[in-house]
Write a protein that holds these residues in place. Sequence first.
Motif, PDB file in Angstrom:
ATOM      1  N   GLU A 228     -31.121  -8.849  -2.608  1.00 50.12           N
ATOM      2  CA  GLU A 228     -31.540  -7.638  -3.320  1.00 50.12           C
ATOM      3  C   GLU A 228     -30.395  -6.923  -4.031  1.00 50.12           C
ATOM      4  O   GLU A 228     -30.621  -6.237  -5.015  1.00 50.12           O
ATOM      5  N   LEU A 229     -29.187  -7.060  -3.498  1.00 46.79           N
ATOM      6  CA  LEU A 229     -28.059  -6.365  -4.139  1.00 46.79           C
ATOM      7  C   LEU A 229     -27.166  -7.341  -4.912  1.00 46.79           C
ATOM      8  O   LEU A 229     -26.304  -6.916  -5.685  1.00 46.79           O
ATOM      9  N   GLY A 230     -27.337  -8.626  -4.645  1.00 44.84           N
ATOM     10  CA  GLY A 230     -26.463  -9.615  -5.285  1.00 44.84           C
ATOM     11  C   GLY A 230     -25.043  -9.547  -4.736  1.00 44.84           C
ATOM     12  O   GLY A 230     -24.070  -9.812  -5.438  1.00 44.84           O
ATOM     13  N   TRP A 231     -24.932  -9.198  -3.458  1.00 42.73           N
ATOM     14  CA  TRP A 231     -23.604  -9.041  -2.841  1.00 42.73           C
ATOM     15  C   TRP A 231     -23.400 -10.054  -1.716  1.00 42.73           C
ATOM     16  O   TRP A 231     -24.292 -10.237  -0.881  1.00 42.73           O
ATOM     17  N   VAL A 232     -22.235 -10.682  -1.712  1.00 39.28           N
ATOM     18  CA  VAL A 232     -21.824 -11.485  -0.555  1.00 39.28           C
ATOM     19  C   VAL A 232     -20.348 -11.218  -0.276  1.00 39.28           C
ATOM     20  O   VAL A 232     -19.561 -10.991  -1.202  1.00 39.28           O
ATOM     21  N   ALA A 233     -19.986 -11.262   0.989  1.00 38.30           N
ATOM     22  CA  ALA A 233     -18.569 -11.117   1.356  1.00 38.30           C
ATOM     23  C   ALA A 233     -17.842 -12.405   0.982  1.00 38.30           C
ATOM     24  O   ALA A 233     -18.368 -13.497   1.191  1.00 38.30           O
ATOM     25  N   GLU A 234     -16.668 -12.256   0.409  1.00 38.57           N
ATOM     26  CA  GLU A 234     -15.969 -13.448  -0.106  1.00 38.57           C
ATOM     27  C   GLU A 234     -14.700 -13.792   0.655  1.00 38.57           C
ATOM     28  O   GLU A 234     -14.235 -14.921   0.602  1.00 38.57           O
ATOM     29  N   MET A 235     -14.128 -12.807   1.340  1.00 44.80           N
ATOM     30  CA  MET A 235     -12.798 -13.059   1.917  1.00 44.80           C
ATOM     31  C   MET A 235     -12.874 -13.616   3.335  1.00 44.80           C
ATOM     32  O   MET A 235     -13.781 -13.293   4.101  1.00 44.80           O
ATOM     33  N   SER A 236     -11.887 -14.444   3.660  1.00 46.27           N
ATOM     34  CA  SER A 236     -11.863 -15.134   4.950  1.00 46.27           C
ATOM     35  C   SER A 236     -11.198 -14.272   6.020  1.00 46.27           C
ATOM     36  O   SER A 236     -10.500 -13.289   5.710  1.00 46.27           O
ATOM     37  N   LEU A 237     -11.337 -14.707   7.261  1.00 46.77           N
ATOM     38  CA  LEU A 237     -10.670 -14.008   8.358  1.00 46.77           C
ATOM     39  C   LEU A 237      -9.150 -14.063   8.167  1.00 46.77           C
ATOM     40  O   LEU A 237      -8.443 -13.100   8.477  1.00 46.77           O
ATOM     41  N   GLU A 238      -8.668 -15.161   7.630  1.00 43.92           N
ATOM     42  CA  GLU A 238      -7.229 -15.267   7.384  1.00 43.92           C
ATOM     43  C   GLU A 238      -6.782 -14.218   6.343  1.00 43.92           C
ATOM     44  O   GLU A 238      -5.732 -13.588   6.500  1.00 43.92           O
ATOM     45  N   ASP A 239      -7.586 -14.030   5.285  1.00 43.45           N
ATOM     46  CA  ASP A 239      -7.292 -12.975   4.290  1.00 43.45           C
ATOM     47  C   ASP A 239      -7.226 -11.613   4.981  1.00 43.45           C
ATOM     48  O   ASP A 239      -6.336 -10.796   4.717  1.00 43.45           O
ATOM     49  N   MET A 240      -8.191 -11.377   5.867  1.00 43.77           N
ATOM     50  CA  MET A 240      -8.278 -10.072   6.545  1.00 43.77           C
ATOM     51  C   MET A 240      -7.017  -9.838   7.383  1.00 43.77           C
ATOM     52  O   MET A 240      -6.434  -8.745   7.374  1.00 43.77           O
ATOM     53  N   CYS A 241      -6.599 -10.898   8.109  1.00 46.43           N
ATOM     54  CA  CYS A 241      -5.418 -10.775   8.977  1.00 46.43           C
ATOM     55  C   CYS A 241      -4.160 -10.555   8.143  1.00 46.43           C
ATOM     56  O   CYS A 241      -3.355  -9.657   8.432  1.00 46.43           O
ATOM     57  N   ARG A 242      -4.016 -11.335   7.090  1.00 48.15           N
ATOM     58  CA  ARG A 242      -2.827 -11.230   6.229  1.00 48.15           C
ATOM     59  C   ARG A 242      -2.733  -9.833   5.616  1.00 48.15           C
ATOM     60  O   ARG A 242      -1.674  -9.212   5.597  1.00 48.15           O
ATOM     61  N   ASP A 243      -3.872  -9.300   5.147  1.00 51.60           N
ATOM     62  CA  ASP A 243      -3.848  -8.006   4.467  1.00 51.60           C
ATOM     63  C   ASP A 243      -3.657  -6.851   5.466  1.00 51.60           C
ATOM     64  O   ASP A 243      -2.980  -5.865   5.148  1.00 51.60           O
ATOM     65  N   SER A 244      -4.240  -6.974   6.657  1.00 54.12           N
ATOM     66  CA  SER A 244      -4.005  -5.951   7.691  1.00 54.12           C
ATOM     67  C   SER A 244      -2.518  -5.896   8.032  1.00 54.12           C
ATOM     68  O   SER A 244      -1.940  -4.818   8.213  1.00 54.12           O
ATOM     69  N   TRP A 245      -1.932  -7.087   8.126  1.00 49.93           N
ATOM     70  CA  TRP A 245      -0.511  -7.162   8.504  1.00 49.93           C
ATOM     71  C   TRP A 245       0.374  -6.607   7.392  1.00 49.93           C
ATOM     72  O   TRP A 245       1.329  -5.881   7.648  1.00 49.93           O
ATOM     73  N   ARG A 246       0.081  -6.923   6.139  1.00 46.92           N
ATOM     74  CA  ARG A 246       0.895  -6.416   5.025  1.00 46.92           C
ATOM     75  C   ARG A 246       0.909  -4.886   5.037  1.00 46.92           C
ATOM     76  O   ARG A 246       1.953  -4.251   4.868  1.00 46.92           O
ATOM     77  N   TRP A 247      -0.263  -4.304   5.253  1.00 40.11           N
ATOM     78  CA  TRP A 247      -0.362  -2.835   5.315  1.00 40.11           C
ATOM     79  C   TRP A 247       0.493  -2.289   6.458  1.00 40.11           C
ATOM     80  O   TRP A 247       1.275  -1.358   6.298  1.00 40.11           O
ATOM     81  N   GLN A 248       0.370  -2.884   7.652  1.00 38.44           N
ATOM     82  CA  GLN A 248       1.112  -2.416   8.826  1.00 38.44           C
ATOM     83  C   GLN A 248       2.626  -2.561   8.619  1.00 38.44           C
ATOM     84  O   GLN A 248       3.404  -1.657   8.918  1.00 38.44           O
ATOM     85  N   LEU A 249       3.013  -3.718   8.076  1.00 41.34           N
ATOM     86  CA  LEU A 249       4.436  -4.005   7.879  1.00 41.34           C
ATOM     87  C   LEU A 249       5.059  -3.043   6.865  1.00 41.34           C
ATOM     88  O   LEU A 249       6.169  -2.528   7.070  1.00 41.34           O
ATOM     89  N   ASN A 250       4.335  -2.768   5.792  1.00 40.87           N
ATOM     90  CA  ASN A 250       4.871  -1.881   4.746  1.00 40.87           C
ATOM     91  C   ASN A 250       4.797  -0.413   5.136  1.00 40.87           C
ATOM     92  O   ASN A 250       5.457   0.424   4.518  1.00 40.87           O
ATOM     93  N   ASN A 251       3.946  -0.110   6.125  1.00 43.44           N
ATOM     94  CA  ASN A 251       3.711   1.297   6.505  1.00 43.44           C
ATOM     95  C   ASN A 251       3.685   1.389   8.024  1.00 43.44           C
ATOM     96  O   ASN A 251       2.625   1.620   8.622  1.00 43.44           O
ATOM     97  N   PRO A 252       4.849   1.206   8.671  1.00 39.50           N
ATOM     98  CA  PRO A 252       4.848   1.157  10.143  1.00 39.50           C
ATOM     99  C   PRO A 252       4.252   2.418  10.767  1.00 39.50           C
ATOM    100  O   PRO A 252       3.693   2.364  11.857  1.00 39.50           O
ATOM    101  N   ASN A 253       4.353   3.543  10.076  1.00 41.50           N
ATOM    102  CA  ASN A 253       3.780   4.782  10.604  1.00 41.50           C
ATOM    103  C   ASN A 253       2.579   5.237   9.787  1.00 41.50           C
ATOM    104  O   ASN A 253       2.321   6.438   9.665  1.00 41.50           O
ATOM    105  N   GLY A 254       1.882   4.313   9.222  1.00 41.70           N
ATOM    106  CA  GLY A 254       0.716   4.671   8.414  1.00 41.70           C
ATOM    107  C   GLY A 254       1.140   5.498   7.216  1.00 41.70           C
ATOM    108  O   GLY A 254       2.129   5.182   6.556  1.00 41.70           O
ATOM    109  N   TYR A 255       0.396   6.572   6.954  1.00 45.88           N
ATOM    110  CA  TYR A 255       0.721   7.415   5.790  1.00 45.88           C
ATOM    111  C   TYR A 255       1.831   8.430   6.087  1.00 45.88           C
ATOM    112  O   TYR A 255       2.277   9.127   5.190  1.00 45.88           O
TER     113      TYR A 255
END
Length: 338
Positions: A308-335
């Motif tokens: 109905e919306l024409g939406w599907v999730a495209e990214m893999s669990l590996e993408d999710m892990c890599r991107d979570s880590w990049r955020w944490q690594l670049n921002n050890p104390n968040g904002y």
Amino acid sequence: MSILITGGAGYIGSHTCIELLDSGYDVIVVDNFLNSKRESLNRVQQITDKKLTLYELDLLNREDLENVFVENTFDAVIHFAGLKSVGESIQIPLRYYHNNITGTLILCELMQKYNVRNIVFSSSATVYGMTNMSPLTEDLPLSANNPYGSTKLMIEQILKDVFMADNSWSIALLRYFNPIGAHISGRIGEDPNGIPNNLMPYITQVAIGKRDKLSIFGSDYDTHDGTGVRDYIHVVDLAKGHLKALESVMNTTGVEAYNLGTGVGYSVLDVVDNFEKATGKKIPYILIDRRPGDVDACYADPTKAKKELGWVAEMSLEDMCRDSWRWQLNNPNGYEEK
Ligand code: NAD
Ligand code: WQD
């Protein structure tokens, strides 16, 4: 097109603001920074090289919120603002009911008054209750196991009743599964206060050395390796789902619920394994007792959103892990800059 985003400074809201700005929408955010930082929106504007309008206000303050409707014209609202910790909702239920429900009532009353009838609401897979019936379809019976879940269930009911009374409304109830990951820039992401309750922020804090080890809650579940199975979805995929839902509510009337998940369940050990592979960081863990209220497995049947919306999730669990880590690594104390 001009869109009001409540809670737009938060984790999912900030990622959705990026997608909206990149797609040419005018974005007006209201947020009281109860669980977020203004810096997330500064970064949204830097990443997109576009401006948004921000009102720092509490949805519970009707006069402040009404002023936003007086000063702007909206085509639709995306309603993210709410408190979201299950454990905290058990400790302070009245705060949760008041913030989430009263906030929504005030918002909807003002939408009615100012003739805005299109809304996309942040619901949750928690409305399916403690069932082990995965894959979950939208037509399953709903229930709540805690005050947070009750607020989502009640708001869904309120919005259904609003449509019943006035068929000119158009409402999408988006039931999110487990959003993780971060924007590819590594500049915005999830920034929990204190000890994280959720799996991925806990893992990234172990990886960066803020926590010793992960405690895995339960290893005797009826799953392929005994640890709990969930439907993890990349927050950018989730944000894109909001654009599809927005197009839908602006073109039809009705009230519809949609699961936003990948349809694939991964166990806690699968997540640890994928994280280690994606980042090269070792995650020490111990297996401990189950966490009260957890189910064996919870994952979506996302067919309706696709159809109905024409939406599907495209990214893999590996993408999710890599991107979570990049955020944490670049921002050890968040904002917080420390
Ligand atoms: P978040 O806490 O990062 O964002 C929520 C935002 O709403 C915050 O910026 C907060 O400051 C704001 N807010 C809260 N109460 C407000 C009020 N009274 N007035 C103005 N602003 C207020 O949470 P998130 O993870 O981005 O979640 C967004 C929505 O999605 C929430 O409604 C949450 O319940 C729902 N949801 C989240 C998840 C998840 O795992 N993150 C899963 C399912 C559903
Ligand atoms: C995932 C898995 C845990 C932490 C929650 C809310 C839900 C929704 C999404 C808002 C489970 C295990 C976790 C840890 C662990 N939010 N775990 N050690 O519980 O599926 O969903 O967030 O609507 O309503 O309940 O997510 O990330 O907490 O847990 O072993 O330190 O990881 O037992 O199997 P959950 P989660």
